[in-house]
Design a protein around this motif. Structure first.
Motif, PDB file in Angstrom:
ATOM      1  N   ALA A 655       1.126  24.966   4.322  1.00 51.35           N
ATOM      2  CA  ALA A 655       0.473  25.269   3.046  1.00 51.35           C
ATOM      3  C   ALA A 655      -0.167  24.040   2.428  1.00 51.35           C
ATOM      4  CB  ALA A 655       1.492  25.874   2.072  1.00 51.35           C
ATOM      5  N   ARG A 656       0.567  22.943   2.371  1.00 52.07           N
ATOM      6  CA  ARG A 656       0.061  21.727   1.743  1.00 52.07           C
ATOM      7  C   ARG A 656       0.526  20.520   2.534  1.00 52.07           C
ATOM      8  NH1 ARG A 656      -3.381  22.924  -2.718  1.00 52.07           N
ATOM      9  NH2 ARG A 656      -2.833  20.914  -3.628  1.00 52.07           N
ATOM     10  N   PRO A 657      -0.241  19.402   2.508  1.00 50.38           N
ATOM     11  CA  PRO A 657       0.225  18.198   3.205  1.00 50.38           C
ATOM     12  C   PRO A 657       1.507  17.671   2.576  1.00 50.38           C
ATOM     13  CG  PRO A 657      -2.103  18.039   2.652  1.00 50.38           C
ATOM     14  CD  PRO A 657      -1.576  19.227   1.925  1.00 50.38           C
ATOM     15  N   LEU A 658       2.438  17.256   3.432  1.00 50.23           N
ATOM     16  CA  LEU A 658       3.653  16.645   2.919  1.00 50.23           C
ATOM     17  C   LEU A 658       3.424  15.183   2.527  1.00 50.23           C
ATOM     18  CD1 LEU A 658       6.354  18.029   5.379  1.00 50.23           C
ATOM     19  CD2 LEU A 658       5.548  18.993   3.226  1.00 50.23           C
ATOM     20  N   ARG A 659       2.315  14.577   3.047  1.00 52.42           N
ATOM     21  CA  ARG A 659       2.030  13.171   2.734  1.00 52.42           C
ATOM     22  C   ARG A 659       0.546  13.003   2.439  1.00 52.42           C
ATOM     23  NH1 ARG A 659       3.193   9.824   7.669  1.00 52.42           N
ATOM     24  NH2 ARG A 659       5.245  10.759   7.324  1.00 52.42           N
ATOM     25  N   ARG A 660       0.250  12.226   1.426  1.00 53.85           N
ATOM     26  CA  ARG A 660      -1.134  11.851   1.092  1.00 53.85           C
ATOM     27  C   ARG A 660      -1.204  10.351   0.882  1.00 53.85           C
ATOM     28  NH1 ARG A 660      -4.770  15.920  -0.571  1.00 53.85           N
ATOM     29  NH2 ARG A 660      -3.814  17.966  -0.877  1.00 53.85           N
ATOM     30  N   ALA A 661      -2.422   9.883   0.914  1.00 58.37           N
ATOM     31  CA  ALA A 661      -2.633   8.487   0.544  1.00 58.37           C
ATOM     32  C   ALA A 661      -2.295   8.316  -0.930  1.00 58.37           C
ATOM     33  CB  ALA A 661      -4.080   8.085   0.812  1.00 58.37           C
ATOM     34  N   PRO A 662      -2.030   7.091  -1.361  1.00 60.56           N
ATOM     35  CA  PRO A 662      -1.649   6.887  -2.768  1.00 60.56           C
ATOM     36  C   PRO A 662      -2.677   7.470  -3.737  1.00 60.56           C
ATOM     37  CG  PRO A 662      -1.276   4.906  -1.499  1.00 60.56           C
ATOM     38  CD  PRO A 662      -2.006   5.842  -0.589  1.00 60.56           C
ATOM     39  N   THR A 663      -2.180   8.171  -4.738  1.00 60.04           N
ATOM     40  CA  THR A 663      -3.048   8.794  -5.748  1.00 60.04           C
ATOM     41  C   THR A 663      -3.198   7.855  -6.936  1.00 60.04           C
ATOM     42  OG1 THR A 663      -1.130   9.908  -6.707  1.00 60.04           O
ATOM     43  CG2 THR A 663      -2.347  11.106  -5.039  1.00 60.04           C
ATOM     44  N   ARG A 664      -4.400   7.959  -7.584  1.00 57.64           N
ATOM     45  CA  ARG A 664      -4.673   7.072  -8.717  1.00 57.64           C
ATOM     46  C   ARG A 664      -5.096   7.840  -9.954  1.00 57.64           C
ATOM     47  NH1 ARG A 664      -4.680   1.867  -7.175  1.00 57.64           N
ATOM     48  NH2 ARG A 664      -4.807   1.393  -4.955  1.00 57.64           N
ATOM     49  N   SER A 665      -5.998   8.784  -9.774  1.00 56.32           N
ATOM     50  CA  SER A 665      -6.538   9.493 -10.937  1.00 56.32           C
ATOM     51  C   SER A 665      -5.627  10.657 -11.311  1.00 56.32           C
ATOM     52  CB  SER A 665      -7.940  10.020 -10.620  1.00 56.32           C
ATOM     53  OG  SER A 665      -7.866  10.995  -9.586  1.00 56.32           O
ATOM     54  N   THR A 666      -5.936  11.205 -12.533  1.00 51.32           N
ATOM     55  CA  THR A 666      -5.158  12.364 -12.995  1.00 51.32           C
ATOM     56  C   THR A 666      -5.325  13.543 -12.058  1.00 51.32           C
ATOM     57  OG1 THR A 666      -5.403  11.634 -15.291  1.00 51.32           O
ATOM     58  CG2 THR A 666      -4.792  13.950 -14.908  1.00 51.32           C
ATOM     59  N   ALA A 667      -6.552  13.759 -11.605  1.00 52.14           N
ATOM     60  CA  ALA A 667      -6.808  14.876 -10.696  1.00 52.14           C
ATOM     61  C   ALA A 667      -6.004  14.727  -9.416  1.00 52.14           C
ATOM     62  CB  ALA A 667      -8.299  14.977 -10.388  1.00 52.14           C
ATOM     63  N   GLU A 668      -5.940  13.494  -8.909  1.00 51.61           N
ATOM     64  CA  GLU A 668      -5.170  13.259  -7.690  1.00 51.61           C
ATOM     65  C   GLU A 668      -3.676  13.461  -7.930  1.00 51.61           C
ATOM     66  OE1 GLU A 668      -6.346   9.359  -6.675  1.00 51.61           O
ATOM     67  OE2 GLU A 668      -8.169   9.968  -5.640  1.00 51.61           O
ATOM     68  N   THR A 727       5.877  10.281  -1.064  1.00 51.97           N
ATOM     69  CA  THR A 727       4.942   9.645  -1.997  1.00 51.97           C
ATOM     70  C   THR A 727       5.335   8.194  -2.241  1.00 51.97           C
ATOM     71  OG1 THR A 727       4.545  11.784  -3.049  1.00 51.97           O
ATOM     72  CG2 THR A 727       3.923   9.814  -4.289  1.00 51.97           C
ATOM     73  N   VAL A 728       6.634   7.941  -2.391  1.00 51.49           N
ATOM     74  CA  VAL A 728       7.101   6.558  -2.562  1.00 51.49           C
ATOM     75  C   VAL A 728       6.717   5.722  -1.349  1.00 51.49           C
ATOM     76  CG1 VAL A 728       9.154   5.110  -2.749  1.00 51.49           C
ATOM     77  CG2 VAL A 728       8.958   7.187  -4.131  1.00 51.49           C
ATOM     78  N   ALA A 729       6.896   6.308  -0.142  1.00 50.31           N
ATOM     79  CA  ALA A 729       6.542   5.570   1.073  1.00 50.31           C
ATOM     80  C   ALA A 729       5.061   5.248   1.110  1.00 50.31           C
ATOM     81  CB  ALA A 729       6.952   6.381   2.298  1.00 50.31           C
ATOM     82  N   ALA A 730       4.213   6.221   0.706  1.00 48.57           N
ATOM     83  CA  ALA A 730       2.773   5.986   0.724  1.00 48.57           C
ATOM     84  C   ALA A 730       2.371   4.915  -0.283  1.00 48.57           C
ATOM     85  CB  ALA A 730       2.037   7.289   0.451  1.00 48.57           C
ATOM     86  N   HIS A 731       3.026   4.867  -1.431  1.00 47.01           N
ATOM     87  CA  HIS A 731       2.691   3.896  -2.472  1.00 47.01           C
ATOM     88  C   HIS A 731       3.309   2.530  -2.200  1.00 47.01           C
ATOM     89  CE1 HIS A 731       0.618   6.188  -5.730  1.00 47.01           C
ATOM     90  NE2 HIS A 731       1.118   7.214  -5.056  1.00 47.01           N
ATOM     91  N   ARG A 732       4.553   2.510  -1.726  1.00 51.36           N
ATOM     92  CA  ARG A 732       5.277   1.259  -1.649  1.00 51.36           C
ATOM     93  C   ARG A 732       5.367   0.666  -0.235  1.00 51.36           C
ATOM     94  NH1 ARG A 732       6.436  -1.150  -6.310  1.00 51.36           N
ATOM     95  NH2 ARG A 732       8.542  -1.770  -5.660  1.00 51.36           N
ATOM     96  N   TYR A 733       5.150   1.486   0.779  1.00 52.16           N
ATOM     97  CA  TYR A 733       5.288   1.012   2.140  1.00 52.16           C
ATOM     98  C   TYR A 733       4.070   1.391   2.983  1.00 52.16           C
ATOM     99  CZ  TYR A 733      10.239   0.454   0.929  1.00 52.16           C
ATOM    100  OH  TYR A 733      11.419   0.089   0.339  1.00 52.16           O
ATOM    101  N   PRO A 734       2.867   1.135   2.540  1.00 50.74           N
ATOM    102  CA  PRO A 734       1.685   1.551   3.312  1.00 50.74           C
ATOM    103  C   PRO A 734       1.606   0.858   4.664  1.00 50.74           C
ATOM    104  CG  PRO A 734       1.056   0.106   1.504  1.00 50.74           C
ATOM    105  CD  PRO A 734       2.494   0.430   1.292  1.00 50.74           C
ATOM    106  N   THR A 735       1.930  -0.442   4.720  1.00 52.71           N
ATOM    107  CA  THR A 735       1.849  -1.161   5.988  1.00 52.71           C
ATOM    108  C   THR A 735       2.879  -0.620   6.969  1.00 52.71           C
ATOM    109  OG1 THR A 735       1.141  -3.136   4.812  1.00 52.71           O
ATOM    110  CG2 THR A 735       1.940  -3.425   7.072  1.00 52.71           C
ATOM    111  N   ARG A 736       4.090  -0.397   6.495  1.00 47.44           N
ATOM    112  CA  ARG A 736       5.140   0.141   7.372  1.00 47.44           C
ATOM    113  C   ARG A 736       4.778   1.520   7.896  1.00 47.44           C
ATOM    114  NH1 ARG A 736       8.463  -1.226  10.323  1.00 47.44           N
ATOM    115  NH2 ARG A 736      10.096   0.270   9.764  1.00 47.44           N
ATOM    116  N   LEU A 737       4.094   2.329   7.081  1.00 46.95           N
ATOM    117  CA  LEU A 737       3.677   3.645   7.558  1.00 46.95           C
ATOM    118  C   LEU A 737       2.747   3.528   8.744  1.00 46.95           C
ATOM    119  CD1 LEU A 737       3.150   5.735   4.289  1.00 46.95           C
ATOM    120  CD2 LEU A 737       4.797   6.161   6.104  1.00 46.95           C
TER     121      LEU A 737
END
Length: 898
Positions: A655-668, A727-737
Motif C-alpha cells: 500500500a505505501r512505502p515503509l521507507r522514504r528519503a528524509p522529509t523536509r516540507s509540511t507536505a512531505e 524514518t529515524v534511520a533515513a534521517h539519522r543514518y543515511p550513510t549506513r543505509l
C-alpha cells in the motif's frame, strides 16, 4: 375230608382255608373252596370268594388267599368233586372248623416334637397316622393357649377336617399367634368302617409349640467422621420382631473409651418406637477430638425382647478429627486446542484454613492420574475460604485432561489430595472443535470480499512501475535527486509480485544530508558488523533472479542493520527460540501456539521479515519432525501461520512505502504520516483476515480466531513503530543505509515470473479448497485470479491507453473501491442465504466477487502507462486521503461488514 380255616385277622389281612383229604383209592379230581359272609352263617347267600385246586392223592390242600374288606365272621365250605374210583364229598354249612373272624383296624397317632418359633411366625400341628386298615375318615387339629397345657379353655384355632387317605403324616393349616407363649395341639381321628377312631392326649409334650418373643435386631448406624465443633447424630436401625414398640436410647462413650467402662459422655432421651425403622438421637457436639463409641439400647415390649448393641461393634465408633475443609472444583467448560486454561478449586468449611495448594495435570492417556503429570504448579498460599486458581497452561492435545489439587493442611485442618475422577474437577474436557465453512456462510463471504480486495491491492502494485523487461513507466519511482521525499530507487524488481519499493538513497541525496555523528557510531566497530554489511549487499542481488521475494526478505531489516549493526541478528535468534517454544507448547501438532507466543513471532516478523521466516522454518520443521503434518488441513494451517508470521510488512508495503528519503516540507511530513497510517492499517487488516481464516484452513475451531482484533491492533502498533524507526534511520543514518542496502537488484526473467504465477495459483486454489470445495466455481475463480497475472507477463505486447491509465484507481484507492464494490456484491449474495443451500451460495460468491478484481486488473493492463490523474489542491487531496484512511480503519475494526 377235614377242613381248617385261618383267622382271626383285621380288615385288610389275608384269609385262606385248608382241606385234609384221606382214604379213598388214589383220589384225583378237584377241591373247591367257597367263603361266605360276613353275617351269612348258613351260607344262604352267594360266596364272596371261590378257589379250586387240583387233587393228586390224599393230603392237605390250601385255597388261594383273599383279603376281606369288611369285619365279621366268614364261613368256608369245601367240596371234593370225586373221580371214577372215589365218591364226591361236600361240607355242610355251618361247620365249626370252617369259620374265620375279621376284626376292625386299630390305627395309631404319633405327634413329632415341634420346634420353637418367634412370635409372628405361623405354627402347624403335625400327626403321623399308622397301623390302620387303609384308614379313611378325617383328622381335626385344635390349638389351645398360650400356656393352656390341659386344654381347659377354648381352642384358639381349629383346623377344618383334613381327609385321611391311608397311613401317613398330616399337618394342620397355619396359625399365626399374636402373643408369645406355649401353644398345645390336640389331634382327633374320626375312624371309618374299617378303623377305630382315636384322640391324642392334650398334655402330650410333643404337641407343645413354644412361641418366643420377637427377635429384634438393633444396629447402630455409622456416623460420618466429623471435626471438633461439628455435631454427632446417633442413629440406629430397629428390625425384626413383632411390630416392636417401646423406646430406644443412645449412649456415647469417649473420647477414646473403647470398652465403654467410663460414664457415658452423652445419654439421649428415650426415643419412642412404633415399628421397625431408623431412629436418631438429638445431636451431640463433641468438645475434644478422638474416637467416640455409640451404644444403642432397645427396652423391649410384650412381644419383643430387649436388645443392646455391643460396645465396640463395627460401625459404632466415630472419629472426631481436625476440621475438614471442603474443596470442590468449579465447573470448567470445553476449551480448544491451543487455548490457555486454568483449573479452579473452591475452598469452603474447615476451621479458618491456611497452608498451601498445588495443582497437577495429567494427559488424556492417563485417566487414573497415576503417571507423571505434564504440568505441575508451584504451591500457592491458602488464606481462608475462597476460590484458588492454578497458573494457566496451554491445552495442546484433544481429549480429557484430568487434574488433582493437593492441600497441605494446617494445625486445624487436615491435608488431602482430590480425586482425579471426582465431579467437575476430575474431568476437564479439552476439545478441538470441527469448523465447517459452510456453517458460517456470512463469515466466508466477508472473508472473500476482504481477501479479494487484498489480492487487488497486490495486483495494482504489480502493474505499476517497471515491466518485467525493466522499462520504466512515466509514473515509476523517480531517480530525481531534487525530490528527497520521493522513492529514489527500488532495491527489488516489484513488478510481478507487488512488493513495496524499498528506498536506496543515492550519492546525490546523501550529499544534501548533514552527516550525523550517530552515522559514524561505535556500531561499526562491533564484532561481525562489517561481514554482515557485506552479506547484506551481496546476497540479495544473487537471490533476486531466482526469487524476488527472498531477496525482499533478505533486505527487510536493513534499517536495523544500519542502526544496530551485528546486534540486529538477535532477532533471527529470537525467532528460532520462539519457534522452538511454540513447537513444544503445541506438542508437535499443526496448531497455533498460545496467543502471546503467536503474536510475539508476528511482531518479530513485522520488525524483520527474515526473522519471521526463520521462525516459520523452525516451527514447520518441528511439526514435520513430530509427525504433526498428516493431512491437507495441517498443511493449510502451516501456510496460514507462515503468512501471519512474516508477511505483514510485505503486505503493508504494497500500500505505501515503509521507507522514504528524509522529509523536509509540511507536505512531505504529511505524506510520510499517511505512509505510517495506511501501511499499518493494511498490515493490521491483513493480519486480522489471516487469523479469522485459520479455522477454515485447519478445519478446527481455534481460540486464536477470537483474538483477531487484538492481533490486528498489535500488528498495527508494531508496523507503526517500524516505520517510525525506518524514518529515524533515513534521517539519522543515511550513510549506513547505503552501506547495508544493495543499490540495485537484477530483474528476474519471464520464466521466473511464470513459475511464481503458477505457484501462486496453486497456493490460491489449495487455500480456497476447504471454503469452496472441488467444483467448477473454484477453477473459474482461480482462472480469474491467474489471467491478469499471466497477461501481465506480456503486457508490453498489448496496446496501452494513456487516458485509461489516468482514471483507473490504484493503491489504497483501488482497495477501498474493491471493498465498497465487494461489500455491495457480498450483501447481494448474503441476501440469498435464507432460502438456498449455503455451500452453493458460497461457491457462487467466489466467482461473483472475483469479477470486479478481474475487470480492474484487465483495465490496468491496457492502461498501464500514461499521465497521472489530475492533481487536486493540497487540502482537498489530503481530506480525500483522510476519508480513504477512515474507510480503511472501519473495515479493519469490522465496523463495515457484509
Amino acid at each position: 375230608m377235614v377242613t381248617s380255616a385261618s383267622g382271626p385277622i383285621t380288615v385288610g389281612a389275608a384269609l385262606s382255608d385248608t382241606a385234609f383229604l384221606s382214604g379213598g383209592d388214589r383220589p384225583t379230581g378237584t377241591i373247591t373252596f367257597r367263603a361266605f359272609g360276613p353275617s351269612d352263617p348258613t351260607c344262604a347267600g352267594g360266596p364272596g370268594f371261590v378257589s379250586t385246586v387240583p387233587v393228586d392223592g390224599a393230603g392237605a390242600y390250601r385255597s388261594a388267599a383273599f383279603s376281606p374288606r369288611r369285619p365279621g365272621v366268614y364261613q368256608w365250605l369245601a367240596s371234593y368233586s370225586g373221580d371214577a374210583r372215589n365218591e364226591p364229598r361236600t361240607d355242610v354249612c355251618p361247620t365249626g372248623d370252617e369259620a374265620s373272624t375279621v376284626l376292625f383296624g386299630a390305627p395309631s397317632l404319633v405327634t413329632p416334637e415341634l420346634a420353637p418359633v418367634p412370635v409372628g411366625v405361623s405354627i402347624f400341628g403335625v400327626a403321623i397316622l399308622a397301623g390302620g386298615s387303609k384308614p379313611g375318615g378325617t383328622l381335626v387339629f385344635r390349638a389351645f393357649g398360650p400356656d393352656d397345657r390341659t386344654c381347659a379353655g377354648l381352642a384358639v384355632y381349629t383346623s377344618p377336617p383334613i381327609n385321611v387317605a391311608g397311613d401317613g403324616t398330616y399337618s394342620s393349616g397355619p396359625y399365626n399367634p399374636t402373643v408369645a407363649g406355649t401353644y398345645q395341639f390336640e389331634v382327633v381321628y374320626s375312624g371309618d368302617a374299617q378303623n377305630l377312631g382315636l384322640r391324642t392326649r392334650c398334655d402330650d409334650a410333643s404337641q407343645a409349640v413354644v412361641v418366643t418373643p420377637g427377635a429384634v435386631s438393633v444396629v447402630a448406624q455409622p456416623a460420618p467422621p466429623t471435626s471438633v465443633g461439628d455435631t454427632i447424630v446417633s442413629r440406629g436401625t430397629l428390625s425384626g420382631g413383632r411390630q416392636p414398640t417401646g423406646s430406644i436410647t443412645f449412649e456415647i462413650f469417649g473420647p477414646n473409651d473403647a470398652s465403654c467402662t467410663g460414664p457415658p459422655t452423652f445419654t439421649s432421651s428415650a426415643t419412642p418406637v412404633s415399628d421397625e425403622g431408623e431412629f436418631a438421637s438429638p445431636p451431640f457436639t463433641p468438645a475434644a477430638p478422638g474416637t467416640y463409641t455409640i451404644v444403642a439400647t432397645y427396652n423391649g415390649d410384650i412381644n419383643n425382647a430387649s436388645q443392646k448393641t455391643t460396645c465396640g461393634a463395627p460401625n459404632q465408633t466415630v472419629t472426631v478429627s481436625r476440621a475438614i475443609p471442603s474443596i470442590a472444583a468449579e465447573p470448567a467448560g470445553a476449551v480448544f486446542v491451543g487455548q490457555q486454561v486454568a483449573a479452579a478449586e473452591s475452598v469452603s468449611g474447615g476451621h479458618r484454613p491456611t497452608g498451601t495448594m498445588s495443582f497437577a495435570f495429567y494427559p488424556p492417556e492417563d485417566p487414573t492420574c497415576t503417571g507423571r503429570p505434564f504440568f505441575s504448579s508451584p504451591s500457592q498460599p491458602i488464606s481462608g475460604a475462597g476460590t484458588y486458581r492454578s497458573p494457566p497452561f496451554t491445552a495442546t492435545t484433544p481429549g480429557n485432561v484430568r487434574f488433582v489439587a493437593a492441600y497441605s493442611g494446617d494445625d486445624n485442618n487436615i491435608s488431602f489430595t482430590t480425586d482425579c475422577n471426582a465431579n467437575d474437577q476430575a474431568l476437564l474436557v479439552v476439545l478441538s472443535g470441527l469448523y465447517k465453512p459452510s456453517d458460517h456462510p456470512r463469515s466466508v463471504i466477508e472473508l472473500e470480499v476482504l481477501v479479494l480486495a487484498l489480492v487487488a491491492l497486490a495486483g495494482s502494485a504489480g502493474v505499476d512501475g517497471m515491466s518485467v523487461t525493466g522499462r520504466t513507466s512515466p509514473d515509476a519511482p523517480t531517480q530525481d535527486a531534487s525530490a528527497p521525499g520521493r522513492v529514489v530507487s527500488t532495491g527489488i524488481d516489484n513488478t510481478a509480485e507487488g512488493w513495496e519499493a524499498l528506498v536506496v538513497l543515492d550519492a546525490a541525496v546523501i550529499g544534501r544530508q548533514t552527516v550525523k555523528p550517530v552515522d559514524r557510531s561505535r556500531v561499526l566497530r562491533w564484532p561481525g558488523t562489517k561481514p554482515l554489511d557485506e552479506l547484506s549487499v551481496k546476497v540479495p542481488p544473487r537471490v533476486a533472479p531466482a526469487s524476488p521475494l527472498m531477496a525482499r526478505i533478505a533486505n527487510d531489516a536493513g534499517y536495523l542493520r544500519a542502526i544496530f549493526g551485528s546486534a540486529s541478528t538477535l532477532l533471527p535468534f529470537a525467532g528460532v527460540t520462539l519457534a522452538i517454544v511454540a513447537v513444544i507448547d503445541v506438542r508437535g501438532h499443526a496448531l497455533p501456539p498460545p496467543f502471546l507466543i503467536a503474536m510475539a513471532i508476528a511482531v518479530l516478523g513485522v520488525l524483520d521479515a527474515f526473522a519471521g521466516l526463520v521462525a516459520v522454518a523452525v516451527f514447520v520443521a518441528g511439526v514435520i519432525a513430530s509427525g504433526g503434518l498428516s493431512t491437507a488441513n495441517d498443511a493449510r494451517m502451516l501456510l496460514g501461520l507462515s503468512s501471519l508470521w512474516f508477511a505483514a510488512p510485505i503486505i503493508a508495503g504494497v500500500a505505501r512505502p515503509l521507507r522514504r528519503a528524509p522529509t523536509r516540507s509540511t507536505a512531505e511530513h504529511v505524506e510520510r504520516l499517511a505512509d505510517v497510517i495506511v501501511a499499518a492499517l493494511v498490515g493490521a487488516w491483513a493480519t486480522k483476515q489471516i487469523i479469522e481464516g485459520l479455522p477454515g484452513l485447519s478445519g478446527k475451531v481455534l481460540p486464536i480466531a477470537g483474538h483477531a482484533n487484538v492481533a490486528a491492533i498489535t500488528v498495527l502498533t508494531a508496523l507503526a513503530l517500524r516505520m517510525v524507526v525506518e524514518t529515524v534511520a533515513a534521517h539519522r543514518y543515511p550513510t549506513r543505509l547505503c552501506e547495508v542496502q544493495a543499490a540495485a537488484l537484477p530483474v528476474s526473467g519471464r520464466a521466473q515470473h511464470l513459475a511464481s504465477a503458477i505457484v501462486a495459483l496453486a497456493v490460491f486454489l489449495f487455500v480456497a479448497l476447504p471454503y469452496i470445495g472441488a467444483c467448477w466455481q473454484l477453477y473459474v475463480g482461480g482462472a480469474f485470479f491467474a489471467i491478469p497475472v499471466l497477461l501481465r507477463l506480456w503486457s508490453d505486447r498489448f496496446p496501452n491507453f494513456p487516458r485509461l491509465y489516468a482514471v483507473i484507481p490504484r493503491g489504497v484507492l483501488r482497495t477501498v473501491v474493491m471493498l465498497v464494490v465487494g461489500t455491495v456484491l457480498g450483501a447481494f449474495v448474503a441476501g440469498r442465504l435464507h432460502d438456498q443451500n449455503h455451500r452453493q451460495i458460497i461457491r457462487e460468491s467466489f466467482v461473483i466477487l472475483s469479477i470486479p478484481g478481474l475487470v480492474i486488473s484487465l483495465l490496468q493492463i491496457f492502461g498501464r502507462q500514461g499521465p497521472g490523474p489530475p492533481r487536486i489542491h493540497w487540502l482537498p487531496e489530503k481530506l480525500l486521503g483522510a476519508v480513504l484512511v477512515a474507510t480503511g480503519i472501519l473495515f479493519v475494526v469490522g465496523a463495515i461488514k457484509v
